[in-house]
Structures are given as structure tokens and as C-alpha cells.
Design an enzyme around this catalytic site. Sequence first.
Site, PDB file in Angstrom:
ATOM      1  N   HIS A   1      -7.584   0.715  -6.127  1.00 58.54           N
ATOM      2  CA  HIS A   1      -7.752  -0.065  -4.883  1.00 58.54           C
ATOM      3  C   HIS A   1      -8.450  -1.383  -5.252  1.00 58.54           C
ATOM      4  O   HIS A   1      -9.600  -1.619  -4.893  1.00 58.54           O
ATOM      5  CB  HIS A   1      -8.579   0.747  -3.886  1.00 58.54           C
ATOM      6  CG  HIS A   1      -8.532   0.249  -2.466  1.00 58.54           C
ATOM      7  ND1 HIS A   1      -7.714  -0.790  -2.053  1.00 58.54           N
ATOM      8  CD2 HIS A   1      -9.199   0.655  -1.347  1.00 58.54           C
ATOM      9  CE1 HIS A   1      -7.891  -1.000  -0.760  1.00 58.54           C
ATOM     10  NE2 HIS A   1      -8.778  -0.140  -0.314  1.00 58.54           N
TER      11      HIS A   1
ATOM     12  N   CYS B   1     -16.248   2.433   1.173  1.00 60.69           N
ATOM     13  CA  CYS B   1     -15.073   1.598   1.475  1.00 60.69           C
ATOM     14  C   CYS B   1     -14.620   1.763   2.922  1.00 60.69           C
ATOM     15  O   CYS B   1     -13.988   0.867   3.473  1.00 60.69           O
ATOM     16  CB  CYS B   1     -13.941   1.935   0.517  1.00 60.69           C
ATOM     17  SG  CYS B   1     -13.492   3.691   0.545  1.00 60.69           S
TER      18      CYS B   1
ATOM     19  N   ARG C   1     -13.898  -7.658   3.049  1.00 62.43           N
ATOM     20  CA  ARG C   1     -12.504  -7.376   2.703  1.00 62.43           C
ATOM     21  C   ARG C   1     -11.613  -8.574   3.079  1.00 62.43           C
ATOM     22  O   ARG C   1     -10.712  -8.943   2.326  1.00 62.43           O
ATOM     23  CB  ARG C   1     -11.986  -6.136   3.447  1.00 62.43           C
ATOM     24  CG  ARG C   1     -12.656  -4.817   3.123  1.00 62.43           C
ATOM     25  CD  ARG C   1     -12.501  -4.415   1.682  1.00 62.43           C
ATOM     26  NE  ARG C   1     -11.130  -4.481   1.209  1.00 62.43           N
ATOM     27  CZ  ARG C   1     -10.144  -3.628   1.519  1.00 62.43           C
ATOM     28  NH1 ARG C   1     -10.381  -2.599   2.307  1.00 62.43           N
ATOM     29  NH2 ARG C   1      -8.925  -3.780   1.028  1.00 62.43           N
TER      30      ARG C   1
ATOM     31  N   ARG D   1       0.866  -1.190   0.000  1.00 64.66           N
ATOM     32  CA  ARG D   1       0.000   0.000   0.000  1.00 64.66           C
ATOM     33  C   ARG D   1       0.895   1.229   0.000  1.00 64.66           C
ATOM     34  O   ARG D   1       1.771   1.364   0.855  1.00 64.66           O
ATOM     35  CB  ARG D   1      -0.908   0.041   1.227  1.00 64.66           C
ATOM     36  CG  ARG D   1      -1.559   1.422   1.409  1.00 64.66           C
ATOM     37  CD  ARG D   1      -2.613   1.472   2.490  1.00 64.66           C
ATOM     38  NE  ARG D   1      -3.825   0.803   2.060  1.00 64.66           N
ATOM     39  CZ  ARG D   1      -5.020   0.977   2.642  1.00 64.66           C
ATOM     40  NH1 ARG D   1      -5.143   1.784   3.681  1.00 64.66           N
ATOM     41  NH2 ARG D   1      -6.069   0.327   2.201  1.00 64.66           N
TER      42      ARG D   1
ATOM     43  N   ASP E   1     -17.078   7.939  -0.959  1.00 68.73           N
ATOM     44  CA  ASP E   1     -15.785   7.794  -0.285  1.00 68.73           C
ATOM     45  C   ASP E   1     -15.439   9.164   0.297  1.00 68.73           C
ATOM     46  O   ASP E   1     -16.073  10.177  -0.050  1.00 68.73           O
ATOM     47  CB  ASP E   1     -14.732   7.330  -1.313  1.00 68.73           C
ATOM     48  CG  ASP E   1     -13.373   7.000  -0.692  1.00 68.73           C
ATOM     49  OD1 ASP E   1     -13.271   6.939   0.554  1.00 68.73           O
ATOM     50  OD2 ASP E   1     -12.411   6.801  -1.463  1.00 68.73           O
TER      51      ASP E   1
ATOM     52  N   GLN F   1     -10.287  -3.918  -2.766  1.00 68.56           N
ATOM     53  CA  GLN F   1     -11.570  -3.379  -2.288  1.00 68.56           C
ATOM     54  C   GLN F   1     -12.713  -3.817  -3.228  1.00 68.56           C
ATOM     55  O   GLN F   1     -13.836  -4.087  -2.780  1.00 68.56           O
ATOM     56  CB  GLN F   1     -11.467  -1.843  -2.240  1.00 68.56           C
ATOM     57  CG  GLN F   1     -12.733  -1.138  -1.800  1.00 68.56           C
ATOM     58  CD  GLN F   1     -12.967  -1.204  -0.300  1.00 68.56           C
ATOM     59  OE1 GLN F   1     -12.090  -0.920   0.492  1.00 68.56           O
ATOM     60  NE2 GLN F   1     -14.177  -1.582   0.089  1.00 68.56           N
TER      61      GLN F   1
HETATM   62  N1   CP Z   1     -11.191   0.502   2.901  1.00 68.30           N
HETATM   63  C1   CP Z   1      -9.901   0.443   3.302  1.00 68.30           C
HETATM   64  O1   CP Z   1      -8.989   0.172   2.514  1.00 68.30           O
HETATM   65  O2   CP Z   1      -9.702   0.679   4.619  1.00 68.30           O
HETATM   66  P1   CP Z   1      -8.304   0.840   5.358  1.00 68.30           P
HETATM   67  O3   CP Z   1      -7.671   2.116   4.863  1.00 68.30           O
HETATM   68  O4   CP Z   1      -8.636   0.872   6.819  1.00 68.30           O
HETATM   69  O5   CP Z   1      -7.440  -0.329   4.994  1.00 68.30           O
HETATM   70  N1  NVA Z   2      -9.786   7.212  -1.230  1.00 73.22           N
HETATM   71  C1  NVA Z   2      -9.403   6.789   0.094  1.00 73.22           C
HETATM   72  C2  NVA Z   2      -9.661   5.332   0.266  1.00 73.22           C
HETATM   73  C3  NVA Z   2      -9.338   4.786   1.621  1.00 73.22           C
HETATM   74  C4  NVA Z   2      -9.581   3.317   1.720  1.00 73.22           C
HETATM   75  C5  NVA Z   2      -7.950   7.113   0.327  1.00 73.22           C
HETATM   76  O1  NVA Z   2      -7.123   6.862  -0.559  1.00 73.22           O
HETATM   77  O2  NVA Z   2      -7.624   7.640   1.397  1.00 73.22           O
END
Ligand code: CP
Ligand code: NVA
Length: 331
Positions: free
Chosen positions: A136, A273, A318, A109, A232, A139
Amino acid sequence: MAPVNLSGRSFLTLLDFTPEEILFLIDSSARFKALKRARTPHRWLEGLDVALVFEKTSTRTRSSFEVAAADLGMGSTTLDPGSSQMGAKESVEDTARVLGRIFDGICYRGFAQATVEKMAEVSGVPVWNALTDDFHPTQMIADFLTVREAFGRLQGLKLVFMGDARNNVANSLMVASAKLGLDYVACGPAALAPAAGLVKTCRAIASETGSSIELTEDVAAATREADVIYTDIWLSMGEPAELWGERIRLLEPYRVTSEVMGNASADAIFLHCLPSFHDRETKVGEEIYERFGLTEMEVADEVFRGPRSRVFDEAENRMHSIKAVMYETLR
Ligand code: CP
Ligand code: NVA
């Protein structure tokens, strides 16, 4: 048609996968969910080890990778920002080559999509994109499993994303909808519309799966007869906090309210998400209240907590879907 086999593949963006392969991962996730619910052991990857590299914070994704790895009998090592040499003293390429010698798979990530692609190119093991600035994909397997659980099908449904329609989650929803035959509507200000190149790619995919991709600023038209309303946060990880004022100004008209849900189909569901700013119970939520007077942002609290919200099914999914992605690429 040949049976789907994803062994040895990396999972970087759904653009790399056929509709059959994506459905295969959704089916596999449903199977793992049933096993977990029945408490049936499935330590099918005993002896393997995975590296979990998180350059951005996470609750769901990190927990899901760790629990899924343990359930599959694997060891996992999490590397946070500051706890490894990556970036500061060692290049992405060298880090990936080292991790590929020690681990059987790598979850990443971080920021640039190019970074996760580089890791996949040089590490010699499957690499899973746990979120970049652009996409992502893990997800999506959870989200479309959740949609299929609610409606029993995917093809032909209408999914509307409200808000920052060029963020990583929205980009991935557009790709996944095109691949799986859902009509996708990005509803948000033109200033935050998805990149023209990605829209063109998704429209070409949608023309093959019999679906459509639409961009609009018109909330009433977008949400009419919608089956899934998705939103989101308005400022993603890695974006500067100075942008909050501008984002709020641009995105307030796109908050998912009860009125928006009432305009959708009678059995429409709400997805997010997460994490979400739907009340003042967070540090950032409280700061936003003090600076801008908002008690909720992208979604009204009553929608988030309401009967159409499936956000916690989605969050649970997830784990099952990340398990499926790891298992199917490592088996
Ligand atoms: N939805 C999601 O990816 O959550 P986190 O940032 O907590 O992993
Ligand atoms: N768009 C958000 C998603 C988090 C899971 C971010 O990148 O922070």
C-alpha cells in the site's frame, strides 16, 4: 546529486524508489498541504484525465484521488467492481491498453501485485498502486509525512507495527522504514510474520541506511522506547470472514492498549491507516461483539481517541500525498 525527476514513472511499490525519491514525494506532499490550507489554486495538470479502478472498497484512497485530481485541474473517472468489463469479459492487459489510450494515468486498487505491475507494463501511462494484497505505497507517503510532522525528522526513529505483520500495510511500512532509516519492529505472532524474502530484502536496504528490521512476539520489549506505534485491522480485504476466530485468537495479545502506549517513549504517537475496529459502531464490529464478546479489536478505543493518536492527520495527509504522487509522475 542529480535533481529528482519522477515524470513518467509508475508507483507500484517503494522497493522501486530511492530514499531521495521517497523524501522528494514527502516534501512535495507537504508543499501541496500548505497550498491547500492557504486555498491557493494549483490546477497545474489542467486538461489531463485519470482513471481510478477500484476492485476493493475504499473511503480515503478513492476520495483522495478524486479530490486531488480535481484540485490539479484533472478529470477523473472511477470504475468500481461491476461497472467495467475488466476481469469478467476483458483481460487486465486489454483493459490497461484501452485505459492508457483514453487517460493520462491509472490508479488501481485490487488483489494481486502482479495485476498492477501488468497494467504498468502495458498501459503506456503512469500507474499508481492504490493497495494490493502485498503493498500500500501511497499510504506510506502520508504516514511518513505524519511522522515527520510530529518529530521533525525520520532517521533514527523507532516504528513498531503491532498485529498482522505480513499484511499489505505492514509490508510497506517495513520497506519504507528501511529506505528512510527508521528502526522497524514487526511485533506479532510468528504465524503472521512477514515473508522471509521481503525481510531479507529490507534488512539489506536497512544496512545501507543505518537502520534495523526486527521481528518479535514480545510486546513489552518491542514497544519500549518506541516513537511510533502502528496497527491495522486483523483481517484484510479479500480474506475470508471464516478466519475471524483464528485471527482474534492469534492477535488479541497484540492489541494497542494504554499500557502498550505507556511503555513507548514519552512523546510516542499512535498511527492506523484506517478503517479501524475500536468500538461497536460498525456492522462488522457489532457482529464480532455478538460472536466473540469483543468491544474493540486491534486498538483500544481510549488510545484511538486519545491525545497520542494522529490518525486523522494521517487520513488528511492521504489526499496531499496522493496529489504529490500524481503530480510528480505526470508533470
Ligand atoms: N487507508 C485506506 O487505504 O483507506 P481506504 O480503504 O478507505 O481507502
Ligand atoms: N490491510 C488493510 C488495509 C486497508 C487500508 C486491508 O487490506 O484491508
